[in-house]
Structure formats: C-alpha cells, structure tokens
Enzyme design. Structure first.
Site, PDB file in Angstrom:
ATOM      1  CG  ASN A 160      -2.031   1.023   1.127  1.00 58.46           C
ATOM      2  OD1 ASN A 160      -1.876   2.026   0.455  1.00 58.46           O
ATOM      3  ND2 ASN A 160      -3.123   0.784   1.809  1.00 58.46           N
ATOM      4  CG  ASP A 161       1.562   3.151   3.660  1.00 57.65           C
ATOM      5  OD1 ASP A 161       0.514   3.699   3.270  1.00 57.65           O
ATOM      6  OD2 ASP A 161       1.715   2.690   4.794  1.00 57.65           O
ATOM      7  CB  VAL A 162       5.956   0.581  -0.887  1.00 57.57           C
ATOM      8  CG1 VAL A 162       6.453   0.364   0.524  1.00 57.57           C
ATOM      9  CG2 VAL A 162       5.171  -0.612  -1.365  1.00 57.57           C
TER      10      VAL A 162
END
Lengths: 102, 458
Positions: free
Chosen positions: B383-385
């Site tokens: 997700n965040d990456v």
C-alpha cells in the site's frame, strides 16, 4: 584495561563494525540484522561470569544472575536459529545472485 | 579478570571469528558460512567460560543455559518466515535484558570501579533496559497484540526528563560504595519505563528501523558490559554490532526517507494522516477473470508484493501464477521496495522461500523506470510503498519517501483485503486513479482465482 586502551579498542571496534557491513546488498539487511543480533548474544559469557561471581548466599543476586544467563542463552540460540533459517534460503541460485544484485 | 591465558586466548579467537563471520554474512554467497562460523565461535566462548577459575553457581548456570537456549531454539525453529521480524526483536530484547542483569548484579554487589567504568556500567544498564522493554513493545506491536500508537501529551519533554533523571539516579548509585537496594530497584524500573515510552508512540510502519536501532543499542550495552567485566571479546563483539547496527539503521531510515530523529521524536500517527486532505474519487473494482486476461495478454507484468501477500502466505501461489504467465510468453518481474515486508530484505527472503529465482527480483532503483513500459503492475498486499502522494503531496507525512512507480503502468491491479488505509493510516491516491483496478479479497484466494482463470484462457 586502562582508560585509554579501552578508548582505542572502542574506536577500532566501532570502525570495524562500520566497515564490515558497509557494502551489504539490500536483500541481506534482514538476515544481517539477525546475524548481528546473534553476535551480541555473546553477552551470555558476561552473564555467566556475573552469575559465577554472585554471592551464593544472596537469593536476589542468584535470581538476577539466573535470568541474565537464561536471557543471554536465549538471545544466542534464538538469534542463531532464525539467522540460519533465513540464510538457508539463499542456497539456490547463488551463482545468479552474484550478477543480479548491485 | 581472567588471568588464565588459555581462556583469554580463546576469547581472542572468538572475537576474530565473529568479525569474519559478520563480514561473510554481508555477501549472499558466503552468508550461510558466516553464521555457521559465528555459531561455532559462540559455542567455544560458552564452553571456555566454564574454565575460568573461581566461578561459583555452576549448576544454576547450566540450568539457565539449557532452559533459555532450548526454549529459544525451539521457538526459532517453528516460527513462520513472516513472523521473523518480531522474533529478531524479542531475541534482541533478551540480550538487552541480560546486559541489564549483569549491571544489576554488579550494582548490588557494590564492586568498586573507576569513575569511567562506573559511568559505562550505568550507561550500559540504561541502554540494555531500554533495549529490553522497547523490544518487548516492538514485539507486541508486530505480533498484533498492540495496534495503536500511544502518544503521551508532552511526549518529548517526558522522554527528556525521564532520561535525565534515570541517568542521574544511575550515576548516584553507580558511584556510591554501598547503594541502597531500593535505589537500584527504582533505577531499573525507570530505565525499563524509558524503553516503553520511547517505543510506544512509534507506529508499526516504522518498527523495522526501531528494531534495528534497539539491536544496535543492545550491542553497545554488551560492549559496555565488556568494559565493566574486563572481557575484551565482549567489548569488540558488542561495539562492532553497535556500530554496524547504527549504520544499518541509517540505511533503512534512508530507504524510507524518514530521518531517525523524526521516527523517534515525531512519529507518524493516524491523527497526522487524517489532518491531510484525503484523495477524492471512486475506486473501480475488477473481477479475477478480467485481471487474468489483462495480464495474460499483456507483454510485461511487474508484480509488487507487500506484507499483505506474505501474511496471507500467498507467495507460492504468486510464483505459480508467474510461471504460468511466463509459459504464455509474458515477461514477469518482481519489484521490491526497500521496506517491503517489515524489514529491508524481508520480502526477498519470503520470495526466496517460495522458490522465485533471484534474477526475477529487482529493487527500486533497478526497476522503477520500467513501470512506464509495463502493461500491468500487479500490487499484492502493498500500500504505502506505491502511494503516489509521496511524490506529489507536500503535506503528506510520507512525502519524499521513495516509492515504486506502479501508477505509471498502463493498468494497475491491486489485490487488497478491504478498503481500509495502509499500515501508516494514509489514504492511497493510487487506488483512485483511472488506470487502477481493485480486486478485493485475501491475496491467497485472489491469486488462486486469477491462476485458474489464466489456465482457462489457455
């Protein structure tokens, strides 16, 4: 060990630590962290000596010493086995790895 | 302390082998050899210690080694690869606890030391205690026993004064010839509390850096104990780990573009993320069948695996699907973000376990330009990456973090359990983009379904 010798040992060991891992590929970060975690398990030796010099008449010292040795042994044994398991996965394709990683 | 020549010589060899072992561990070809050597050195160090003249309580010592060693060996043997980070955390905490225990005995015995050694002993005791309690908190967070980042009001002020007071108290008892038992007790309670309040406010996403930092801490604590007990092997092993741990921590923090100072003092919290304007728009859903055909008839697929895939244990299925795609003539590559998984390199280990060859796995710098030429970027449980706001939105807490440019691919397929935000609590702008297709479900089932569909396509 006198103060200044100790300081030199400290300095040299710090540089060694820095140098030893300065060229490590990202894929080995986790196993290496685990490996260095294992190496400081040598605290076990210190804990054994501390327990060995504890006063056998004093249950408090014995209890603390006992747990220190227990924790130190756990650090060493656990650190070894998880590192070994992780690195065990790098067996296959070692050759390919050489060229693949930066 | 050890006048015994044989013991001293053995410790010297042990220290040398540890360094060589660590060096070997920093190259994939020799890594396994490195840990085995270090393992033998550790056994030698332990055995030799029994030969130090004048040691008492040998029975208790053996009992402790057997219990501690076998329990840890067993737990390390059965733990799943995905749970490795928290195991490293907990073993590390134990080492810190052992270092703190050594200091406790020395303080209670009231052994006289020079001013410098006393100071090092107090420092080692604090650092060891912080590593112990901090690692326990880190373990609880990674194990999912504790999900919220708890932030006290005036956190930094509390940290500062607690540190100051603990250190002051430590020096007082360290310099006194006959410290009161209560003082020693209070000192360790404070030092342990310090570790808890330092790690509590830090979010799960930053945990790898914290574990690495605590690992370096334990190394330092062990090194300081070496000065106190007069064992150079402990000094060398401890300080080498301390220094390399600090470097490793920096490398990780750099990969996340989060300076260590920021992680410790201004942790990412849900509250901070909510403050930022969330991306607007709708998410498009896609069926497993459509996802299968997008990839099957694409020329190039880049798979971005994240921790979600690992938790679902889907790496074997993913590799099976990739092989199928390759047979159909599709080029498949894996793109690994430096902090994919819970620690740098964790994802590589997990993929290696599933049998994915190294030459298909690429890190961020190697592959980021290729996304623009890829037909499909398949994001599994990450997700965040892959959140493009890290490139564009200056107000976002993750602004500036290097990300994988999955959004540049012609089509993006995201396999995700639910609609929630990522580990850091930040909404992902990628999911709202026009070329993005969401496939909800557990990674294991979703990938299995896609695989079936690819087979059906022939």
């Amino acid at each position: 060990m006198d103060g200044f010798t100790a300081l030199y040992v400290f300095m040299l060991a710090a540089f060694t630590g820095y140098e030893v891992i300065s060229r490590v590929p990202v894929i080995l970060h986790t196993p290496l962290m685990s490996g260095s975690n294992f190496v400081h398990g040598v605290v076990l030796v210190g804990a054994m000596i501390a327990l060995g010099h504890a006063n056998p008449e004093d249950p408090l010292q014995l209890a603390i010493g006992f747990f220190a040795v227990l924790l130190g042994a756990a650090n060493a044994a656990g650190g070894y086995i998880v590192t070994e398991r992780m690195l065990g996965m790098f067996k296959v394709g070692e050759k390919k790895k050489e060229g693949g990683a930066k | 302390m050890t006048s015994n020549w044989f013991v001293s010589m053995a410790y010297f060899v042990v220290a040398v082998v540890f360094i060589i072992g660590l060096k070997a561990m920093s190259s994939p070809v020799t890594a396994r050899r490195g840990i085995v050597w270090a393992g033998f050195a550790m056994i030698a160090a332990t055995v030799v210690t029994f030969f130090i003249p004048g040691l008492q309580n040998i029975g208790l010592m053996v009992l402790a080694i057997v219990i501690g060693g076998s329990a840890a060996w067993w737990s390390g043997k059965i733990v799943k690869m995905t749970d490795m980070p928290q195991m490293v955390a907990i073993y590390n905490g134990m080492g810190g606890g052992a270092a703190a225990g050594i200091a406790a005995i020395e303080l209670i015995r009231g052994v006289e030391h020079s001013a410098m050694v006393s100071t090092l002993m107090v420092l080692g005791a604090i650092i060891g205690s912080v590593a112990f309690s901090g690692s326990c908190v880190a373990f609880a967070k990674l194990q999912g026993l504790m999900n919220k980042a708890i932030r006290l009001p005036q956190q930094n002020t509390i940290n500062f004064f607690l540190t100051l007071f603990t250190f002051g108290l430590g020096l007082t008892i360290g310099y006194s010839d006959d410290p009161s038992l209560f003082g020693v007790f209070l000192f360790f309670v404070l030092a342990l509390a310090l570790g808890v309040v330092l790690v509590l406010p830090i979010g799960g996403a930053d945990m790898p850096v914290v574990i690495s930092l605590l690992n370096a801490f334990t190394g330092l604590a062990v090194g300081f104990k070496g000065f106190v007990l007069g064992i150079p092997a402990l000094i060398v092993a401890g300080i080498v780990v301390g220094a390399s741990g600090m470097l490793l921590t920096q490398l990780m923090a750099k990969a996340m573009n989060r300076p260590i100072r920021n992680i410790i003092f201004t942790p990412l919290t849900g509250a901070a993320a909510e403050g930022a304007e969330g991306p607007q728009g709708t998410m498009r859903e896609v069926s497993a069948m459509d996802a299968a055909s997008l990839m099957r008839f694409g020329g190039k697929v880049i798979i971005v695996p994240g921790y979600g895939m690992a938790v679902a244990g889907a790496q074997h299925k993913v590799w099976e699907m990739s092989k199928l795609l390759e047979e159909a003539g599709v080029e498949v590559k894996f793109a690994i973000h430096p902090v994919a998984g819970r620690m740098p390199g964790h994802m590589n280990v997990l993929l290696a376990e599933a049998g994915v060859p190294y030459d298909k796995i690429f890190d961020l710098d190697e592959i980021n330009d290729e996304f623009a030429q890829a037909d499909v970027a398949l994001v599994i449980g990450a997700n965040d990456v892959v959140n493009p706001v890290a490139r564009t939105d200056k107000t976002s807490p993750i602004y500036g973090m290097p990300i994988l440019n999955a959004d540049m691919a012609r089509d993006v397929i995201v396999i995700k359990r639910g609609r929630g935000a990522g580990y850091s609590g930040i909404e992902n702008a990628l999911f709202f983009k026009e070329n993005c297709n969401m496939l909800y479900g557990s990674a294991q089932e979703a990938v299995a379904e896609i695989t079936t569909q690819i087979k059906a396509l022939g």
